[in-house]
Design an enzyme around this catalytic site. Structure first.
Site, PDB file in Angstrom:
ATOM      1  CD  GLN A 156      78.326 -99.492 -84.935  1.00  0.00           C
ATOM      2  OE1 GLN A 156      78.137 -99.645 -83.734  1.00  0.00           O
ATOM      3  NE2 GLN A 156      78.805 -98.366 -85.436  1.00  0.00           N
ATOM      4  CG  ASN A 215      71.706-103.235 -84.032  1.00  0.00           C
ATOM      5  OD1 ASN A 215      72.451-104.182 -83.847  1.00  0.00           O
ATOM      6  ND2 ASN A 215      71.860-102.074 -83.395  1.00  0.00           N
ATOM      7  CG  ASP A 239      80.717 -96.402 -82.988  1.00  0.00           C
ATOM      8  OD1 ASP A 239      80.124 -96.144 -84.045  1.00  0.00           O
ATOM      9  OD2 ASP A 239      80.170 -96.936 -82.002  1.00  0.00           O
ATOM     10  N   PRO A 252      83.423-106.774 -81.632  1.00  0.00           N
ATOM     11  CG  PRO A 252      85.299-105.509 -82.223  1.00  0.00           C
ATOM     12  CD  PRO A 252      83.922-105.383 -81.628  1.00  0.00           C
ATOM     13  CE1 TYR A 311      76.232 -97.172 -77.567  1.00  0.00           C
ATOM     14  CE2 TYR A 311      78.301 -96.307 -78.387  1.00  0.00           C
ATOM     15  CZ  TYR A 311      77.259 -97.200 -78.485  1.00  0.00           C
ATOM     16  OH  TYR A 311      77.255 -98.128 -79.497  1.00  0.00           O
ATOM     17  CG  ASN A 340      92.120-104.014 -79.442  1.00  0.00           C
ATOM     18  OD1 ASN A 340      92.504-105.151 -79.207  1.00  0.00           O
ATOM     19  ND2 ASN A 340      91.213-103.405 -78.693  1.00  0.00           N
ATOM     20  CD1 TRP A 358      77.173 -98.861 -74.481  1.00  0.00           C
ATOM     21  CD2 TRP A 358      77.433-100.949 -75.246  1.00  0.00           C
ATOM     22  NE1 TRP A 358      76.147 -99.625 -73.982  1.00  0.00           N
ATOM     23  CE2 TRP A 358      76.274-100.908 -74.429  1.00  0.00           C
ATOM     24  CE3 TRP A 358      77.788-102.164 -75.849  1.00  0.00           C
ATOM     25  CZ2 TRP A 358      75.485-102.034 -74.194  1.00  0.00           C
ATOM     26  CZ3 TRP A 358      77.001-103.275 -75.613  1.00  0.00           C
ATOM     27  CH2 TRP A 358      75.863-103.211 -74.796  1.00  0.00           C
ATOM     28  CE  LYS A 384      84.782-100.070 -72.712  1.00  0.00           C
ATOM     29  NZ  LYS A 384      84.900-100.888 -71.480  1.00  0.00           N
ATOM     30  CG  HIS A 406      71.895 -96.914 -81.567  1.00  0.00           C
ATOM     31  ND1 HIS A 406      72.444 -96.203 -80.532  1.00  0.00           N
ATOM     32  CD2 HIS A 406      72.465 -98.129 -81.495  1.00  0.00           C
ATOM     33  CE1 HIS A 406      73.309 -96.967 -79.876  1.00  0.00           C
ATOM     34  NE2 HIS A 406      73.332 -98.142 -80.441  1.00  0.00           N
TER      35      HIS A 406
HETATM   36  P1  NAP Z   1      84.046-105.593 -77.642  1.00  0.00           P
HETATM   37  O1  NAP Z   1      84.763-104.507 -78.320  1.00  0.00           O
HETATM   38  O2  NAP Z   1      83.847-106.884 -78.354  1.00  0.00           O
HETATM   39  O3  NAP Z   1      84.755-105.959 -76.239  1.00  0.00           O
HETATM   40  C1  NAP Z   1      85.107-104.977 -75.321  1.00  0.00           C
HETATM   41  C2  NAP Z   1      85.751-105.683 -74.121  1.00  0.00           C
HETATM   42  O4  NAP Z   1      86.983-106.288 -74.531  1.00  0.00           O
HETATM   43  C3  NAP Z   1      86.085-104.714 -73.011  1.00  0.00           C
HETATM   44  O5  NAP Z   1      85.881-105.408 -71.793  1.00  0.00           O
HETATM   45  C4  NAP Z   1      87.572-104.428 -73.220  1.00  0.00           C
HETATM   46  O6  NAP Z   1      88.250-104.129 -72.002  1.00  0.00           O
HETATM   47  C5  NAP Z   1      88.057-105.764 -73.723  1.00  0.00           C
HETATM   48  N1  NAP Z   1      89.241-105.617 -74.592  1.00  0.00           N
HETATM   49  C6  NAP Z   1      89.434-104.714 -75.581  1.00  0.00           C
HETATM   50  N2  NAP Z   1      90.616-104.906 -76.172  1.00  0.00           N
HETATM   51  C7  NAP Z   1      91.208-105.948 -75.543  1.00  0.00           C
HETATM   52  C8  NAP Z   1      92.445-106.608 -75.696  1.00  0.00           C
HETATM   53  N3  NAP Z   1      93.298-106.252 -76.646  1.00  0.00           N
HETATM   54  N4  NAP Z   1      92.734-107.648 -74.857  1.00  0.00           N
HETATM   55  C9  NAP Z   1      91.859-108.038 -73.896  1.00  0.00           C
HETATM   56  N5  NAP Z   1      90.647-107.441 -73.710  1.00  0.00           N
HETATM   57  C10 NAP Z   1      90.327-106.407 -74.523  1.00  0.00           C
HETATM   58  O7  NAP Z   1      82.588-105.126 -77.150  1.00  0.00           O
HETATM   59  P2  NAP Z   1      81.616-103.867 -77.313  1.00  0.00           P
HETATM   60  O8  NAP Z   1      82.041-102.742 -76.472  1.00  0.00           O
HETATM   61  O9  NAP Z   1      80.253-104.421 -77.141  1.00  0.00           O
HETATM   62  O10 NAP Z   1      81.728-103.446 -78.859  1.00  0.00           O
HETATM   63  C11 NAP Z   1      82.608-102.474 -79.353  1.00  0.00           C
HETATM   64  C12 NAP Z   1      81.897-101.204 -79.758  1.00  0.00           C
HETATM   65  O11 NAP Z   1      80.872-101.451 -80.715  1.00  0.00           O
HETATM   66  C13 NAP Z   1      81.131-100.513 -78.626  1.00  0.00           C
HETATM   67  O12 NAP Z   1      81.994 -99.896 -77.707  1.00  0.00           O
HETATM   68  C14 NAP Z   1      80.260 -99.575 -79.391  1.00  0.00           C
HETATM   69  O13 NAP Z   1      80.994 -98.438 -79.848  1.00  0.00           O
HETATM   70  C15 NAP Z   1      79.840-100.472 -80.561  1.00  0.00           C
HETATM   71  N6  NAP Z   1      78.548-101.161 -80.325  1.00  0.00           N
HETATM   72  C16 NAP Z   1      77.470-100.798 -81.071  1.00  0.00           C
HETATM   73  C17 NAP Z   1      76.236-101.394 -80.881  1.00  0.00           C
HETATM   74  C18 NAP Z   1      75.069-100.995 -81.747  1.00  0.00           C
HETATM   75  O14 NAP Z   1      73.921-101.341 -81.408  1.00  0.00           O
HETATM   76  N7  NAP Z   1      75.308-100.308 -82.846  1.00  0.00           N
HETATM   77  C19 NAP Z   1      76.083-102.395 -79.897  1.00  0.00           C
HETATM   78  C20 NAP Z   1      77.199-102.771 -79.161  1.00  0.00           C
HETATM   79  C21 NAP Z   1      78.429-102.167 -79.386  1.00  0.00           C
HETATM   80  P3  NAP Z   1      88.717-102.641 -71.599  1.00  0.00           P
HETATM   81  O15 NAP Z   1      87.558-101.731 -71.759  1.00  0.00           O
HETATM   82  O16 NAP Z   1      89.140-102.822 -70.180  1.00  0.00           O
HETATM   83  O17 NAP Z   1      89.870-102.258 -72.472  1.00  0.00           O
END
Ligand code: NAP
Length: 268
Positions: free
Chosen positions: A154, A133, A37, A182, A42, A234, A13, A224, A102
């Site tokens: 999810q 959700n 994913d 996460p 997206y 990660n 995302w 992500k 979704h």
């Molecule tokens: P997330 O994974 O909690 O956080 C992503 C952020 O953390 C990005 O800014 C990323 O930066 C940074 N990051 C990643 N690895 C890192 C590390 N090792 N050290 C420091 N910063 C790091 O947030 P999210 O994107 O909301 O959630 C993950 C995935 O869940 C989404 O991409 C999507 O596929 C899914 N999702 C699903 C729903 C749903 O409704 N089903 C809703 C939200 C999300 P960079 O990008 O610069 O690496």
């Protein structure tokens, strides 16, 4: 018998720039990620598909998940079939390993929507059915309605939103809880307890969050990450085992903070 997912997958995302998204997916697969994913909503399925094609990893070794959306695609029987077909075309694949509802909002109707999911499974186009959700009553309804087993739920989960009830439901009914956001969208990485534990283990705050999540039975995570450094960091959390004391310190953080919201969500 439900196939198991690897503990760490790749979220996409807001990996919006097509070239960047393709490169992140390609690099992730090269590094050893096997669960990708994405979602119709997206707008990056074509770029994700390009990344899969560029990675030179057998399609059968990749677990590819996408989602149909109640607003951008619709949730009637015909819309779900059309949306899933269009997702496969954009991803340039012949089947999906996992297709999610979704959000259970808009036209979502368990009988009609999930009937289309069963049809897609029956046609061999979708291997597993997931929802996203949901709350426990919607999960009960989905399980009662589906002919196919419910494979995954999810949901947002991280140290600030620990989802004990939903984790318990996944363990009780033996499906996978896929933890989204996460890292709390990056917010967990500056939390003092997380940083303190990271220092103690000489690792990163991201690895601590992910190791805490995947210490729960039936829970996997999909951070992500865009850069190779984050992708590697990660994935390395697979090798981090936190002590009971460290896990308990993170359990004590819970602040019931949610970072992803949508009108009509079941918890509102
Ligand atoms: P997330 O994974 O909690 O956080 C992503 C952020 O953390 C990005 O800014 C990323 O930066 C940074 N990051 C990643 N690895 C890192 C590390 N090792 N050290 C420091 N910063 C790091 O947030 P999210 O994107 O909301 O959630 C993950 C995935 O869940 C989404 O991409 C999507 O596929 C899914 N999702 C699903 C729903 C749903 O409704 N089903 C809703 C939200 C999300 P960079 O990008 O610069 O690496």
């Amino acid at each position: 018998m439900v196939p198991s997912l690897p503990p760490i997958g790749l979220g996409t995302w807001q990996n919006d720039d097509p070239a960047q998204c393709t490169e992140s997916v390609r690099t992730a697969l090269k590094l050893g990620y096997r669960h990708i994913d994405t979602a119709e909503h997206y707008g990056n399925e074509a770029a994700v598909g390009d990344g899969i094609a560029a990675a030179d990893v057998a399609r059968g070794d990749i677990f590819l998940a996408t989602k149909v959306h109640p607003i951008s695609g619709g949730m009637t029987y015909d819309e779900v079939i059309e949306e899933a077909t269009a997702s496969m075309e954009r991803l340039d694949v012949e089947y999906l390993d996992l297709l999610y509802v979704h959000w259970p909002v808009g036209e979502y109707d368990a009988g009609e929507t999930l009937d289309a999911f069963d049809q897609l499974v029956g046609d061999g186009l979708v291997r597993n059915v997931g929802v996203s959700n949901f709350d426990t009553s919607l999960l009960d309804e989905a399980r009662d309605t589906l002919d196919s087993p419910l494979f995954a739920h999810q949901v947002e989960m991280h140290p600030f939103l620990q989802q004990e009830k939903l984790v318990g439901d996944a363990q009780q009914h033996d499906y996978t809880l896929v933890a989204y956001s996460p890292l709390a969208r990056g917010e967990a990485l500056t939390n003092s307890t997380i940083c303190d534990i990271a220092e103690q283990y000489e690792t990163s705050p991201a690895q601590v969050c992910l190791a805490w999540l995947t210490s729960h039975e039936n829970v996997v995570a999909i951070p992500k990450a865009t850069s190779r450094t984050h992708l590697e960091d990660n994935l390395a959390s697979r090798d981090l085992e936190l002590s009971e004391e460290g896990l308990a310190r993170i359990d004590a953080i819970d602040q019931q903070n949610r970072f992803v919201e949508r009108d009509g969500a079941p918890w509102q």
